[in-house]
Design a protein around this motif. Structure first.
Motif, mmCIF file in Angstrom:
data_model
loop_
_atom_site.group_PDB
_atom_site.id
_atom_site.type_symbol
_atom_site.label_atom_id
_atom_site.label_comp_id
_atom_site.label_asym_id
_atom_site.label_seq_id
_atom_site.Cartn_x
_atom_site.Cartn_y
_atom_site.Cartn_z
ATOM 1 N N SER A 44 1.130 -0.950 0.555
ATOM 2 C CA SER A 44 -0.142 -0.350 0.355
ATOM 3 C C SER A 44 0.835 1.411 0.292
ATOM 4 C CB SER A 44 -0.588 0.041 1.295
ATOM 5 O OG SER A 44 -1.734 -1.090 1.080
ATOM 6 N N PHE A 45 1.824 1.265 0.570
ATOM 7 C CA PHE A 45 2.828 2.480 0.266
ATOM 8 C C PHE A 45 3.646 2.613 -0.418
ATOM 9 C CE2 PHE A 45 6.909 4.245 3.510
ATOM 10 C CZ PHE A 45 6.494 5.413 3.051
ATOM 11 N N ALA A 47 2.365 1.648 -3.708
ATOM 12 C CA ALA A 47 1.684 2.071 -4.214
ATOM 13 C C ALA A 47 0.662 3.984 -4.127
ATOM 14 C CB ALA A 47 -0.108 0.996 -4.025
ATOM 15 N N LYS A 48 1.232 4.500 -3.250
ATOM 16 C CA LYS A 48 1.177 5.516 -2.624
ATOM 17 C C LYS A 48 1.823 6.400 -3.270
ATOM 18 C CE LYS A 48 0.052 9.401 -1.397
ATOM 19 N NZ LYS A 48 -0.812 10.187 -1.471
ATOM 20 N N TYR A 50 3.172 4.980 -6.805
ATOM 21 C CA TYR A 50 2.999 5.004 -8.124
ATOM 22 C C TYR A 50 1.322 6.092 -8.448
ATOM 23 C CZ TYR A 50 5.097 0.782 -9.012
ATOM 24 O OH TYR A 50 6.535 0.079 -9.868
#
Lengths: 525, 999
Positions: A44-45, A47-48, A50
């Motif tokens: 998730s980190f 993904a941030k 991107y």
């Protein structure tokens, strides 16, 4: 008795007073140690990182911005990058008089231009996040959290992708701003203002980073990797870096550029899509020539920047928004006549890449603020390849191609023409003609070897890649961004005039000169 | 008469009447049988009745501020008593933190304003009651909105980012006075609105560190203590009521329809086809006459050992922008009782209010800019509610009338503050008492908004929206302290020692949801069921403050006074290393008038006291958790595609692990004086406040943190100034009296250090965000300058026209039209760029003046308050954002109205950073004037009727609408700066008629 009751009460009250606990932790926010406990959290980190190219904050489309002090929707990464790369060239012009935006149209920006400052903040926001990711994901840290070997190696791949993203952003930084502050995960957070590194130093750093992570990234077009950086993305970035090496460092590296292009092409992972326009539509994630994209989605990835901006802003005048999969036009973006004139026939009937809307629009731009002055551009739409609108009429599904195969073909040809080794002109010509064949639908557009000059390449890059965020970089490389060419409204006059060469790079924003006294302004500003 | 005494055998009745120094009856005077705790208080006519047993022959009559009188009644059954003013103490017992002090013993700077000196008018919140009344206290409404937020500055702000608002303490409960400003809505209202001004007895301002240091970490901005009215046993019923009418005070400066047509014809002839045929003053169309009314009923009574008071109020005030309105229903009760021979006293207070706010849709900016030639309604445009709108396929402004009419935006708020104070005089040790205060401050509220799908902005995005944010704040309080008070006659001393502990927790929850894509408008706020999309959130905040405090007051010979206070505060807002702070203060007072060698002054001077105080206070009013590295999860609408799935993101937030208190060291030297038998009194103060570790959200060096702006400690600031307060009984006769109160204060603010100032090239931090472009700032924080200093170009004035050089003239004749034609090359480097902006004036007034006049002639009274700020500058953002010709056509398919300043400046494009827009906004304002008449013909009924005008006039050279500009920017989230005039809610002129009735 009374007295005893009173004293008892006093003791009771004083016991309440013994409380000195001041550890109050938030419930709706979490600390790093509390949240980064499994691979999913690291994903998730990552993904941030991107998402940093696509959305403006934690709430879609807006409401919880990453960077502060700006109108959130206008200050999305890709929207800002697009404005600085395209509005400053002959490919695009915007009608809006938002603050100092018109100064980008005319190359009259100063160091207090808020759009120049906004992108700078965005770039370094991305870099800082990547650095933090790398600080928080060292194998020592993961081991101490009890991660297994398998989990550690999964995160190690994320680390390589984070380093790729950082390298990509540093490339944007040196391309636009030349000498920039430089910080890596080795620098402690919030400790000291970073020092300024030269373009050469950052170039070397990007180069070494890309080489270091190459083996750790996934193979090109690995299944389940769309939207993530794989080796194809890395090679494309290398090709970009080496192609422009002379601009950044004074030393040409065309051979390395060809090497990188060859890796992409020879991987056979990418093919030109049959229909040019499919690269810019709501389902363009299916395009086989997409190497790396900033992804958008009408339901899940909402923003007022990105392709939502490009598509809405390019609709106005007598255009019907629903023809482009959207509910309203923002009446801002058009193309300048110099781009249109690069096409033999602007109708699109000959060269299908000429995606202009001309009804009620004049070719000439006498009033920048009037949408009907200048042809409108319908290259990007929120319509799928089979003609259906995207999933939302406000927020588009269309992804923005950062690197695609056509660009690689053109880079290969240019590097060959500029004397790089490892490629040949015949191959280059076949690549160029494959693009032209697609564009014309037959071989009437094909060129001969003798036509394949560097100037032709620059024009062909415009015809193939206009509005994809490459133009300023290309013009600078050909020395035509400031001194070597003119177009309408360049320099602030209708006919256009050349500008001074110091504008080949943007200024370091004045706010940053204040916040970081170690920075020196670029020459000329 | 409500008090009564059971009759016993061998008892006799004593009745009588108590008069004051003017032979007026004194209600509420205490009559006690000497040696007992039995007694009563006088009724409204000053009468009392008491039962004495045979051996009781002496009564003691007392009243605060008067000399107590012991009367040997013998066997009389009827007696009249006349009390005299206690000149020596100058009457007052002042409530200071955790206790009271007699005014003559004060060593700190404390000013108390009594209810009879409050500002008159349609006032919703208590802070407005003392505007202009206290030297060094600046009260600025953020807008003209009814019940709108107000900023209070005591002796200048000590901070840049952290709150500069003083701590408010209501009946011993320090409250959380932060407004509720839910995201996505316009700003909320003043959190003090829950307190009915009619319930307030007095407001006391603790200005210097000696007085405020007892509040430690929350004392740096001063403390305002509000005491509500208490039961006096009088059995009195009062009614206060008024009706009010408010209208726009000053009109706007945008072009009229005709002037606009001329400008478009001249400047954008190709856009003439966009004009309509109407003459619409959009601004006028969103305004209304604001009607208000207020009713207040109170009832007070008591018995032998107890008193109570009960009040009920209802206020309903409409704003001058349509839809805006505030309604309040308030209830206040107070009960006190003593037990065990007066050893134990219990005092309980409950104040509760229900406020119902209605908000306009903030159509002000749109109303200023909308094309004045367009019509308001278009009966054929059913899809958009029958209003004229531009086609939804273009990006164009919304019709402001439609926007305001169709949007529903309301807030409900219930706030309840209660506490029980117990005081127990311990046996065996004379003078020692223990006090406990258990209290709570609870707020429950809701803000909700409905946008039907017939609004233009809904047609282009959400197609109808309901957005609701609830909030709940629960702040329990507990404090406990010992007080030891002793006269030590053997050494001519008095000693008063206090030591205690306090715990306060502030917890809040904000659940909210937004539902959009409505399929029907029919259910208004309750349409969520029909929504295609929705999203829900729940945020939560908590912080805690734990404190230990102590104070010693010592006086020798009633001449030499010493106060020492110490507070240790722990706050959860800071990391382990910076969590606890120590806040000491020391003050000495010297009552010069008591010295023999000053006796020559005696006939003229009745008081002369020199004071010196030094102390340390803190400020912790920043957000919670700023020291923690926190992560925030992203919403599913801000997710990103990775392969075939969308991954929700996780964002690390920027932070400063070493963030710490702001600390203010302050020094005060003061002189109190009274002369001519107290007919003229006043005080003169000099102060200096040095604040270090200033907190500020700064633009950080790129690459050094996880955001482009982070709150951190950045420097030092100084406020120094002089204050003069005078009170004069100019005329004091039976039929004619005239009382004048005047205060003047001078404050100079200077930034002394910023963390990067050792770097030679460091210019300062930009501040003062404006409307226009994005991210544009027109102020700077720079060492040696005041906060809120403007940072602009020096605009060259064309001597031929007297106007600033326009942006389309080659004024310097170098063949190029650029900034060098307009702006001075102030750094002399041969070119004009951002480095030529220079600090220029600032938004803070140099001098603040207040004048209160109360004139009584027979049954008439005339009261007025005049207020003036001198030397404050304002950036006219309405002019800078609208006063250029390119604004006309800043878009496609429509055209904007522009500001009339363009006719003078001739700017083609925006000149946001020109000093042309920085104007001297010194002003003199008649805040309120009241004429009252007391109707005496009615026996037993005291009736007064009055008329009040608020904001009767403003004298100023400022060209914008109103020179007094608030701190907060209603329209944007940009870092607001004082002195930026950006489309505020306009100020009203209000006329009001009222009655005061008691019997």
């Amino acid at each position: 008795m009374k007295t005893r009751i009173i004293y008892f009460s006093l003791i009771f009250l004083m016991s309440l007073g013994a409380c000195t606990d001041l550890d109050v932790e938030p419930n709706d926010l979490v600390t790093a140690d509390a949240v980064l406990t499994d691979v999913n959290a690291y994903q998730s980190f990552l993904a941030k990182l991107y998402a940093g190219f696509s959305v403006s904050g934690q709430q879609g489309p807006a409401g919880n911005a990453d960077i502060k002090g700006y109108d959130e929707g206008s200050y999305q990464y890709l929207r800002l990058y697009w404005k600085l790369q395209e509005l400053s060239t002959e490919e695009a012009i915007v009608a809006w008089a938002d603050g100092n935006l018109p100064k980008i149209n005319t190359q009259e920006w100063t160091d207090d231009n808020e759009f120049v400052a906004g992108l700078f903040d965005r770039l370094f926001y991305q870099i800082s996040l990547a650095n933090e990711f790398l600080r928080e994901s060292t194998s020592a840290k993961l081991s101490s959290k009890g991660f297994s070997e398998g989990e550690i190696s999964a995160v190690a791949q994320f680390r390589a992708e984070a380093r790729f993203i950082r390298a990509l952003v540093y490339w944007h930084a040196i391309d636009l701003y030349a000498n920039v502050p430089f910080a890596t995960e080795e620098d402690a957070l919030g400790a000291e203002a970073p020092s300024q590194a030269t373009r050469q130093e950052v170039f070397n750093y990007i180069d070494s980073e890309l080489q270091a992570i190459e083996s750790q990234l996934a193979e090109p077009k690995s299944v389940g990797y769309y939207g993530r950086a794989d080796k194809g993305a890395l090679w494309a970035l290398q090709a970009k870096l080496y192609l422009n090496s002379e601009v950044y460092t004074g030393v040409s590296r065309y051979t390395e550029c060809i090497t990188a292009c060859n890796k992409i092409i020879n991987s056979s992972a990418y093919q030109l899509t049959a229909n040019y326009q499919n690269n810019f539509q709501a389902d363009n994630h299916n395009s086989p020539e997409m190497i790396f994209a900033a992804t958008f989605d009408g339901q899940n990835t909402q923003t007022y920047g990105g392709t939502t901006f490009i598509i809405h802003a390019s609709v106005g005048g007598s255009m019907s928004p629903e023809n482009y999969g959207i509910n309203s036009g923002w009446g801002g973006l058009r193309v300048r006549r110099e781009l249109v004139n690069l096409f033999d026939d602007p109708s699109g009937l000959t060269d299908s890449r000429a995606l202009f809307f001309t009804e009620g629009q004049s070719l000439n731009i006498s009033d920048v603020s009037s949408f009907t002055d200048g042809y409108a551009c319908v290259k990007f739409t929120n319509i799928t390849s089979d003609g259906n609108p995207g999933s939302d009429a406000v927020f588009t599904d269309t992804d923005f191609p950062i690197f695609r195969l056509a660009d690689v073909y053109l880079m290969y040809a240019e590097a060959v023409l500029r004397g790089g080794a490892g490629g040949d002109q015949a191959t280059a010509l076949s690549y160029i003609n494959s693009l032209r064949q697609r564009a014309y639908g037959n071989n009437s557009g094909e060129i001969a070897l003798g036509d394949m000059s560097l100037d032709f390449i620059l024009d062909e890059r415009a015809r193939e890649l206009y509005w994809e965020g490459h133009r300023r970089t290309d013009l600078v490389r050909f020395e035509k961004f400031t001194t070597g060419a003119t177009w309408q409204w360049k320099g602030g006059v209708e006919g256009g005039m050349t500008t001074e060469s110091f504008r080949d790079v943007y200024p370091i924003p004045s706010g940053q000169l204040i916040a970081n006294p170690k920075l020196t302004q670029n020459t000329g500003y | 008469m409500l008090s009564f005494i059971h009759a016993f055998s061998q008892e006799r009745n004593l009745s009588g009447k108590v008069y004051d120094e003017n032979n007026e009856p004194m209600p509420g005077a205490s009559v006690i049988i000497k040696g007992t705790t039995q007694g009563t208080v006088t009724n409204i006519d000053g009468e009392f009745r008491i039962v004495l047993s045979s051996d009781q022959t002496t009564i003691v009559v007392s009243y605060i501020g008067y000399k107590s009188k012991e009367i040997e009644v013998g066997t009389q059954s009827q007696i009249d008593v006349r009390l005299e003013l206690d000149q020596e103490t100058l009457d007052e017992v002042i409530v200071v933190g955790y206790g009271t002090q007699e005014k003559s013993d004060l060593t700190g700077v404390v000013t108390s304003v009594d209810s009879k000196n409050f500002n008159a008018g349609a006032i919703t919140s208590p802070d407005n009651l003392i505007a202009g009344k206290v030297a060094g206290v600046q009260i600025t409404p953020s807008s003209g909105e009814p019940g709108g937020q107000v900023s209070v500055r005591i002796r200048g702000g000590t901070s840049i980012t952290a709150s500069n608002e003083p701590l408010f303490v209501i009946d011993g409960v320090p409250i959380d006075n932060s407004a509720h400003n839910p995201g996505g809505f316009s700003r909320g209202r003043n959190p003090l609105n829950f307190l009915n001004p009619d319930d307030i007895e007095n407001i006391t301002v603790l200005k210097d560190a000696s007085a405020a240091a007892i509040y430690g970490a929350r004392g740096a901005n001063g403390v305002i203590i509000i005491n509500t009215k208490k039961g006096d046993g009088s059995g009195k019923i009062t009614y206060n009521g008024y009706v009010s009418m408010a209208n726009l005070a000053t009109d706007h400066d945008m072009l009229s329809a005709d002037a606009f047509r001329n400008v478009v014809t001249a400047k954008q002839p190709n856009k003439l086809n966009l004009l309509g045929n109407n003459n619409t003053d959009w601004y006028d169309q969103i305004l209304q006459t604001g009607i208000g009314h207020n009713h207040y009923l109170s009832f007070s009574g008591g018995g032998k050992n107890s008193n109570f008071r009960f009040s009920l109020g209802h206020q309903d005030i409409e704003g001058i922008v349509q839809k805006s309105r505030t309604q309040r229903t308030s209830l206040s009760t107070n009960f006190s009782k003593s037990f065990f021979d007066d050893r134990l006293n219990i005092n309980a207070n409950i104040k509760a209010a229900y406020t119902k706010d209605k908000f306009d849709a903030n159509p002000i900016g749109a109303a200023l800019a909308f094309d004045p030639t367009q019509k308001i309604f278009d009966s054929e445009n059913n899809a958009l509610g029958g209003y004229f709108e531009y086609p939804i396929s273009i990006l164009a402004p919304d019709n402001p009338v439609s926007l305001n009419d169709q949007t529903q935006d309301v807030g409900d708020n219930i706030r309840n503050i209660g506490n029980i104070q117990l005081e127990y005089k311990l046996p065996y040790i004379e003078g020692l008492s223990a006090k406990a205060n258990l209290g709570y401050d609870m707020t429950f509220g809701e803000r909700k908004r409905f946008k039907p799908n017939t609004l233009r902005n809904q047609a282009t995005s959400d197609s109808g929206e309901v957005k609701i944010e609830n909030y709940k704040r629960i702040n329990p309080l507990f404090n406990f302290y010992f007080n030891y008070k002793r006269d030590l006659p053997s050494i001519n001393s008095n000693l008063d020692v206090t030591a205690g502990y306090e715990y306060q927790d502030f917890k809040s929850d904000y659940p909210s949801y937004r539902a959009y894509g409505l399929s029907t408008n029919a259910f208004g706020f309750y349409s969520a069921f029909s929504a295609r999309n929705s999203e829900a959130f729940n945020t939560n905040e908590e912080n805690r403050l734990i404190s230990f405090f102590g104070r010693v007051n010592y006086s020798l010979h009633d001449k030499y006074l010493l106060t020492f206070t110490l507070r240790r505060d722990g706050s959860s807002r800071f990391g382990e290393n910076n969590r606890w702070g120590l806040f000491p203060s020391v003050a000495i007072g010297w009552r010069l008038i008591e010295e023999d060698f000053m006796s020559f002054l005696q006939p003229t001077f009745s008081d002369l006291k020199l004071r010196f105080a030094y102390g340390v206070t803190g400020s912790q009013e920043i957000g919670n958790y700023l020291y923690l590295s926190t992560y925030e999860a992203g919403q599913s609408t801000a997710a990103i595609q990775q392969g075939n799935q969308f991954i929700n993101t996780l964002r690390p937030n920027g932070y400063d692990a070493n963030i710490k208190w702001e600390e203010t060291n302050s020094l005060n030297i003061g002189l109190d004086f009274a002369l001519l038998d107290g007919k003229l009194g006043g005080s003169l103060e000099y102060y200096q406040k040095n604040t270090k570790d200033l907190l500020f959200e700064v633009g950080v060096a790129s690459g050094s943190n996880l955001s482009n702006r982070v709150v951190t400690n950045i420097g030092e600031m100084q406020n120094s100034g002089v204050e003069l307060a005078l009170d004069a009984f100019v005329i004091d006769q039976k039929d004619l009296s005239w009382n004048l109160g005047f205060n003047a204060s001078y404050n100079k603010n200077e930034i002394k250090a910023l963390d990067q100032s050792n770097e030679p090239d460091f210019e300062g931090y930009l501040a003062g965000g404006i409307a226009g472009g994005t991210g544009n700032n027109v102020q700077i924080l720079r060492v040696g300058e005041s906060v809120n200093t403007f940072y602009v170009y020096e605009h060259i004035v064309d001597p031929a026209t007297g106007n600033p050089v326009s942006d389309n003239v080659d004024f310097n004749g170098d063949g190029i039209i650029d900034q060098a034609d307009m702006y001075r090359d102030t750094n002399g480097d041969g070119g004009v760029n951002s480095e030529d902006r220079r600090p220029y004036k600032n938004a803070n007034p140099d001098v603040i003046l207040g004048l209160t006049s109360s004139l009584t002639y027979k049954d008439f009274d005339l009261n007025l308050t005049l207020r003036s700020n001198i030397g404050n500058y304002v950036y006219n953002n309405i002019a800078s954002d609208n006063g250029y010709y390119n604004k006309l056509a800043n878009g496609e398919g429509y055209i904007n109205n522009i500001h009339e300043s363009v006719l003078e400046s001739g700017y083609q494009s925006a000149q946001f950073f020109s000093d042309y827009y920085v104007e001297n906004a010194s002003f003199l304002r008649m805040d309120n004037i009241t004429l009252g008449y007391r109707v005496r013909q009615l026996s037993n009924i005291d009736l007064r009727v009055y008329a009040t005008m608020q904001n009767l006039f403003v004298l100023t050279n400022y060209t914008g609408m109103d020179p007094e500009v608030g701190y907060t920017n209603r329209n944007s989230d940009a870092i607001g700066g004082l002195g930026i005039d950006d489309k505020p809610y306009p100020k009203a002129r209000t006329i009001l008629f009222g009655v005061n009735l008691s019997f």
